[in-house]
Enzyme design. Structure first.
Site, PDB file in Angstrom:
ATOM      1  N   ARG A 168       0.836  -1.209   0.000  1.00 15.67           N
ATOM      2  CA  ARG A 168       0.000   0.000   0.000  1.00 15.67           C
ATOM      3  C   ARG A 168       0.870   1.259   0.000  1.00 15.67           C
ATOM      4  O   ARG A 168       0.567   2.255   0.650  1.00 15.67           O
ATOM      5  CB  ARG A 168      -0.924   0.023   1.229  1.00 15.67           C
ATOM      6  CG  ARG A 168      -1.946  -1.093   1.289  1.00 15.67           C
ATOM      7  CD  ARG A 168      -2.958  -0.981   0.162  1.00 15.67           C
ATOM      8  NE  ARG A 168      -4.061  -1.924   0.307  1.00 15.67           N
ATOM      9  CZ  ARG A 168      -4.070  -3.164  -0.173  1.00 15.67           C
ATOM     10  NH1 ARG A 168      -3.023  -3.633  -0.838  1.00 15.67           N
ATOM     11  NH2 ARG A 168      -5.120  -3.935  -0.003  1.00 15.67           N
ATOM     12  N   SER A 241     -11.003  -0.871   2.740  1.00 21.40           N
ATOM     13  CA  SER A 241     -10.319  -0.918   4.034  1.00 21.40           C
ATOM     14  C   SER A 241      -9.983   0.488   4.481  1.00 21.40           C
ATOM     15  O   SER A 241      -9.307   1.221   3.745  1.00 21.40           O
ATOM     16  CB  SER A 241      -8.993  -1.683   3.931  1.00 21.40           C
ATOM     17  OG  SER A 241      -9.196  -2.994   3.490  1.00 21.40           O
ATOM     18  N   GLU A 338      -5.695   4.039   5.450  1.00 18.23           N
ATOM     19  CA  GLU A 338      -5.243   3.767   4.078  1.00 18.23           C
ATOM     20  C   GLU A 338      -5.654   4.898   3.132  1.00 18.23           C
ATOM     21  O   GLU A 338      -4.846   5.338   2.322  1.00 18.23           O
ATOM     22  CB  GLU A 338      -5.841   2.432   3.602  1.00 18.23           C
ATOM     23  CG  GLU A 338      -5.394   2.082   2.202  1.00 18.23           C
ATOM     24  CD  GLU A 338      -6.145   0.907   1.614  1.00 18.23           C
ATOM     25  OE1 GLU A 338      -5.833  -0.229   1.984  1.00 18.23           O
ATOM     26  OE2 GLU A 338      -7.042   1.141   0.777  1.00 18.23           O
TER      27      GLU A 338
HETATM   28  P1  FAD Z   1      -8.850   8.220  -5.718  1.00 17.26           P
HETATM   29  O1  FAD Z   1      -9.506   7.726  -4.497  1.00 17.26           O
HETATM   30  O2  FAD Z   1      -9.575   9.247  -6.507  1.00 17.26           O
HETATM   31  O3  FAD Z   1      -7.412   8.770  -5.333  1.00 17.26           O
HETATM   32  C1  FAD Z   1      -6.572   8.019  -4.472  1.00 17.26           C
HETATM   33  C2  FAD Z   1      -5.211   8.723  -4.404  1.00 17.26           C
HETATM   34  O4  FAD Z   1      -4.584   8.694  -5.671  1.00 17.26           O
HETATM   35  C3  FAD Z   1      -5.320  10.205  -4.029  1.00 17.26           C
HETATM   36  O5  FAD Z   1      -4.162  10.553  -3.308  1.00 17.26           O
HETATM   37  C4  FAD Z   1      -5.297  10.900  -5.374  1.00 17.26           C
HETATM   38  O6  FAD Z   1      -4.840  12.229  -5.299  1.00 17.26           O
HETATM   39  C5  FAD Z   1      -4.330  10.020  -6.140  1.00 17.26           C
HETATM   40  N1  FAD Z   1      -4.557   9.971  -7.591  1.00 17.26           N
HETATM   41  C6  FAD Z   1      -5.657   9.486  -8.231  1.00 17.26           C
HETATM   42  N2  FAD Z   1      -5.476   9.535  -9.553  1.00 17.26           N
HETATM   43  C7  FAD Z   1      -4.248  10.066  -9.760  1.00 17.26           C
HETATM   44  C8  FAD Z   1      -3.483  10.380 -10.923  1.00 17.26           C
HETATM   45  N3  FAD Z   1      -3.938  10.161 -12.159  1.00 17.26           N
HETATM   46  N4  FAD Z   1      -2.259  10.941 -10.757  1.00 17.26           N
HETATM   47  C9  FAD Z   1      -1.776  11.192  -9.525  1.00 17.26           C
HETATM   48  N5  FAD Z   1      -2.439  10.911  -8.384  1.00 17.26           N
HETATM   49  C10 FAD Z   1      -3.659  10.352  -8.513  1.00 17.26           C
HETATM   50  N6  FAD Z   1      -7.533  -0.953  -2.755  1.00 17.26           N
HETATM   51  C11 FAD Z   1      -6.674  -2.001  -2.826  1.00 17.26           C
HETATM   52  O7  FAD Z   1      -5.465  -1.814  -2.949  1.00 17.26           O
HETATM   53  N7  FAD Z   1      -7.126  -3.281  -2.756  1.00 17.26           N
HETATM   54  C12 FAD Z   1      -8.428  -3.586  -2.625  1.00 17.26           C
HETATM   55  O8  FAD Z   1      -8.793  -4.754  -2.569  1.00 17.26           O
HETATM   56  C13 FAD Z   1      -9.355  -2.499  -2.553  1.00 17.26           C
HETATM   57  N8  FAD Z   1     -10.681  -2.746  -2.390  1.00 17.26           N
HETATM   58  C14 FAD Z   1     -11.558  -1.710  -2.303  1.00 17.26           C
HETATM   59  C15 FAD Z   1     -12.912  -1.995  -2.160  1.00 17.26           C
HETATM   60  C16 FAD Z   1     -13.843  -0.966  -2.085  1.00 17.26           C
HETATM   61  C17 FAD Z   1     -15.305  -1.303  -1.928  1.00 17.26           C
HETATM   62  C18 FAD Z   1     -13.406   0.382  -2.169  1.00 17.26           C
HETATM   63  C19 FAD Z   1     -14.415   1.504  -2.127  1.00 17.26           C
HETATM   64  C20 FAD Z   1     -12.059   0.681  -2.303  1.00 17.26           C
HETATM   65  C21 FAD Z   1     -11.112  -0.371  -2.362  1.00 17.26           C
HETATM   66  N9  FAD Z   1      -9.730  -0.121  -2.505  1.00 17.26           N
HETATM   67  C22 FAD Z   1      -8.857  -1.168  -2.607  1.00 17.26           C
HETATM   68  C23 FAD Z   1      -9.210   1.263  -2.539  1.00 17.26           C
HETATM   69  C24 FAD Z   1      -9.289   1.907  -3.955  1.00 17.26           C
HETATM   70  O9  FAD Z   1     -10.119   1.168  -4.797  1.00 17.26           O
HETATM   71  C25 FAD Z   1      -7.910   2.017  -4.613  1.00 17.26           C
HETATM   72  O10 FAD Z   1      -7.019   2.723  -3.791  1.00 17.26           O
HETATM   73  C26 FAD Z   1      -7.969   2.716  -5.974  1.00 17.26           C
HETATM   74  O11 FAD Z   1      -6.733   2.638  -6.622  1.00 17.26           O
HETATM   75  C27 FAD Z   1      -8.389   4.177  -5.862  1.00 17.26           C
HETATM   76  O12 FAD Z   1      -8.670   4.635  -7.163  1.00 17.26           O
HETATM   77  P2  FAD Z   1      -9.431   5.989  -7.402  1.00 17.26           P
HETATM   78  O13 FAD Z   1      -9.393   6.275  -8.873  1.00 17.26           O
HETATM   79  O14 FAD Z   1     -10.752   5.949  -6.768  1.00 17.26           O
HETATM   80  O15 FAD Z   1      -8.460   6.999  -6.656  1.00 17.26           O
HETATM   81  N1  EPU Z   2     -11.304 -10.522   9.735  1.00 17.24           N
HETATM   82  C1  EPU Z   2     -11.927 -10.301  10.933  1.00 17.24           C
HETATM   83  N2  EPU Z   2     -13.081  -9.578  10.940  1.00 17.24           N
HETATM   84  C2  EPU Z   2     -13.616  -9.063   9.804  1.00 17.24           C
HETATM   85  C3  EPU Z   2     -12.972  -9.283   8.577  1.00 17.24           C
HETATM   86  C4  EPU Z   2     -11.804 -10.014   8.568  1.00 17.24           C
HETATM   87  O1  EPU Z   2     -11.480 -10.750  11.977  1.00 17.24           O
HETATM   88  O2  EPU Z   2     -14.663  -8.403   9.899  1.00 17.24           O
HETATM   89  C5  EPU Z   2     -10.051 -11.299   9.738  1.00 17.24           C
HETATM   90  C6  EPU Z   2     -10.288 -12.733   9.297  1.00 17.24           C
HETATM   91  O3  EPU Z   2      -9.494 -13.571  10.098  1.00 17.24           O
HETATM   92  C7  EPU Z   2      -9.750 -12.778   7.888  1.00 17.24           C
HETATM   93  C8  EPU Z   2      -8.629 -11.746   7.956  1.00 17.24           C
HETATM   94  O4  EPU Z   2      -9.117 -10.741   8.831  1.00 17.24           O
HETATM   95  O5  EPU Z   2      -9.269 -14.026   7.557  1.00 17.24           O
HETATM   96  C9  EPU Z   2      -8.282 -11.126   6.626  1.00 17.24           C
HETATM   97  O6  EPU Z   2      -9.486 -10.586   6.048  1.00 17.24           O
HETATM   98  P1  EPU Z   2      -9.559 -10.260   4.486  1.00 17.24           P
HETATM   99  O7  EPU Z   2      -9.191 -11.464   3.671  1.00 17.24           O
HETATM  100  O8  EPU Z   2     -10.855  -9.604   4.193  1.00 17.24           O
HETATM  101  O9  EPU Z   2      -8.366  -9.252   4.266  1.00 17.24           O
HETATM  102  P2  EPU Z   2      -7.998  -7.888   4.967  1.00 17.24           P
HETATM  103  O10 EPU Z   2      -6.627  -8.027   5.530  1.00 17.24           O
HETATM  104  O11 EPU Z   2      -9.036  -7.423   5.915  1.00 17.24           O
HETATM  105  C10 EPU Z   2      -6.865  -6.991   2.820  1.00 17.24           C
HETATM  106  C11 EPU Z   2      -6.835  -5.703   2.054  1.00 17.24           C
HETATM  107  C12 EPU Z   2      -8.047  -5.595   1.146  1.00 17.24           C
HETATM  108  C13 EPU Z   2      -8.012  -6.755   0.155  1.00 17.24           C
HETATM  109  C14 EPU Z   2      -8.047  -8.068   0.956  1.00 17.24           C
HETATM  110  C15 EPU Z   2      -7.918  -9.275   0.051  1.00 17.24           C
HETATM  111  C16 EPU Z   2      -5.613  -4.132   3.433  1.00 17.24           C
HETATM  112  C17 EPU Z   2      -5.682  -2.945   4.319  1.00 17.24           C
HETATM  113  N3  EPU Z   2      -6.782  -4.584   2.974  1.00 17.24           N
HETATM  114  O12 EPU Z   2      -7.981  -6.921   3.684  1.00 17.24           O
HETATM  115  O13 EPU Z   2      -7.932  -4.394   0.411  1.00 17.24           O
HETATM  116  O14 EPU Z   2      -9.115  -6.709  -0.717  1.00 17.24           O
HETATM  117  O15 EPU Z   2      -6.948  -8.089   1.887  1.00 17.24           O
HETATM  118  O16 EPU Z   2      -6.605  -9.362  -0.415  1.00 17.24           O
HETATM  119  O17 EPU Z   2      -4.526  -4.618   3.131  1.00 17.24           O
HETATM  120  C18 EPU Z   2      -8.478  -2.074   0.476  1.00 17.24           C
HETATM  121  O18 EPU Z   2      -7.261  -1.879   0.471  1.00 17.24           O
HETATM  122  O19 EPU Z   2      -9.321  -1.138   0.454  1.00 17.24           O
HETATM  123  C19 EPU Z   2      -8.958  -3.464   0.492  1.00 17.24           C
HETATM  124  C20 EPU Z   2     -10.250  -3.783   0.538  1.00 17.24           C
END
Ligand code: FAD
Ligand code: EPU
Length: 346
Positions: A168, A241, A338
């Site tokens: 991240r 997250s 995050e």
């Molecule tokens: P924004 O939220 O608009 O911006 C994020 C950052 O990037 C800001 O600092 C912004 O200034 C900068 N930025 C955006 N575009 C540019 C650009 N073109 N040039 C320079 N800077 C820029 N993230 C994960 O890593 N793994 C996950 O599994 C994951 N799951 C998610 C699930 C949900 C339901 C949600 C809502 C979010 C999740 N995220 C996850 C977080 C998010 O999807 C990512 O961080 C994604 O890359 C953000 O994209 P965005 O276009 O919305 O960026």
């Molecule tokens: N868990 C709990 N309670 C909950 C949910 C999860 O105790 O409510 C525990 C469980 O033991 C589970 C473990 O946490 O096994 C891990 O959960 P999960 O697989 O959902 O992964 P996470 O660590 O919570 C991370 C990323 C997610 C990404 C998933 C899958 C971060 C901060 N988050 O979540 O990314 O989708 O792994 O790889 O690293 C995001 O960055 O926005 C995001 C959603």
């Protein structure tokens, strides 16, 4: 035939649909750039205003109205730059929706991005926090990032090493808004070893009746798991997250693990640190599903803060601070947000 303008500017723009928390903020100016060759000219038109780049706003918390100009990219081309026997180099504009790139690459017979299916947001934001999920991170596949360097007013192309990707983390997180990312080049293999080890993927494939999975099957499994686990921001505002999983030195992680044997501990980084589950600690502190006004914690996932309707960014931030304070008090572990905080410091 009329051609669309290379960029457009609006004033006093509502940001409600430009952030997935659906916080009601406004920007003094919103600059939307479709033709990135005109970016320097568009920037000159709003100078010297401070800039905030937004993609889909799925990783930001607008704790206050941003000052200056919000910049969005609307360039959505995907092109294949190179096609080799074992890989292709693909270039995608910053405005491309990330999940659409993933599905396009799979349809082209390219692999690598399948574990990253259904992550919200744009291609331009993907390198910022090195998006990751289900055992993969985008930085592994990034060959280079094309950007406008606002510090030196010049175009740059940063290779993978220069981007300094981590969990991240990247170079871009440390200098917000210096590099305006206009396109990303990815090197995608035609065939590669599928990553099925993240908890739940094999079980999901089995439930789907898939015995010999290909990359598209893995994407479908990831999509199904994500739809079950994470709230849909269009239904319940959230930014995924809210906290990063904290990294601790191995000895400290082992000590905590002995005190709390159920606490999930994952491999961390090359320095031997371990990653702890923030979700588990937050749930253990009793926050899962709790609601304070319209700000709350998802009942489906303890790491996800949600907006039940009209929570302000400041209310969501105040809740996040209470959660992190209780995790620190109970486990002695600091957890950090995050999403990017706009208008506030952690
Ligand atoms: P924004 O939220 O608009 O911006 C994020 C950052 O990037 C800001 O600092 C912004 O200034 C900068 N930025 C955006 N575009 C540019 C650009 N073109 N040039 C320079 N800077 C820029 N993230 C994960 O890593 N793994 C996950 O599994 C994951 N799951 C998610 C699930 C949900 C339901 C949600 C809502 C979010 C999740 N995220 C996850 C977080 C998010 O999807 C990512 O961080 C994604 O890359 C953000 O994209 P965005 O276009 O919305 O960026
Ligand atoms: N868990 C709990 N309670 C909950 C949910 C999860 O105790 O409510 C525990 C469980 O033991 C589970 C473990 O946490 O096994 C891990 O959960 P999960 O697989 O959902 O992964 P996470 O660590 O919570 C991370 C990323 C997610 C990404 C998933 C899958 C971060 C901060 N988050 O979540 O990314 O989708 O792994 O790889 O690293 C995001 O960055 O926005 C995001 C959603």
């Amino acid at each position: 035939m009329t051609t669309a303008a290379p960029w457009s500017l609006t004033t006093d723009a509502p940001l409600h649909s430009l952030n997935t928390f659906h916080v009601a903020a406004r920007a003094p100016r919103l600059l939307s750039v479709r033709d990135v060759a005109a970016l320097p000219e568009a920037l000159a038109a709003v100078a010297p205003s401070p800039l905030l780049v937004l993609g889909s706003g799925s990783n930001v918390l607008l704790a206050a109205d941003p000052e200056g100009t919000v910049l969005c990219f609307d360039n959505r081309e995907i092109t294949i730059l190179e096609h080799r026997a074992d890989h292709a180099v693909v270039r995608a504009g910053a405005g491309v929706v990330w999940h659409e790139l993933v599905m396009w690459s799979l349809a082209e017979g390219l692999s690598g991005l399948e574990n990253l299916a259904l992550i919200p947001g744009t291609v331009g934001a993907a390198p910022i926090q090195n998006i990751g999920a289900y055992g993969a991170q985008v930085g592994e596949f990034i060959q280079s990032v094309e950007a406008w360097d606002t510090l030196h007013a010049q175009w740059v192309q940063l290779d993978q090493a220069a981007c300094r990707f981590g969990y991240r983390d990247s170079l871009f997180k440390h200098e917000p808004d210096r590099y305006l990312i206009t396109a990303v080049q990815l090197r995608l293999p035609l065939l590669h070893e599928l990553r099925l080890d993240y908890a739940g993927i094999r079980e999901e494939l089995q439930a789907m009746g898939v015995e010999l999975p290909v990359a598209a099957d893995v994407a479908n499994a990831v999509i199904a798991i994500r739809r079950r686990k994470l709230p849909d921001p269009d239904v319940l505002g959230n930014a995924g997250s809210f906290f990063k999983n904290p990294m601790l030195p191995r000895e400290q992680a082992e000590l905590l693990s002995r005190q709390h044997p159920a606490l999930p501990v994952f491999p961390g980084d090359e320095e031997g640190n371990r990653k702890l589950s923030a979700a588990w600690m937050i749930q253990a502190c009793g926050w899962k599903g709790r609601r304070e006004g319209d700000a709350g914690v998802s009942p489906d996932h303890a790491l996800v803060l949600v907006n039940h309707g009209n929570a302000s960014g400041a209310e969501l931030l105040a809740l996040a601070r209470r959660i992190s304070a209780s995790v620190l008090e109970t486990f002695g572990v600091p957890i950090e947000p995050e999403p990017r905080l706009v208008g506030a410091r952690w």
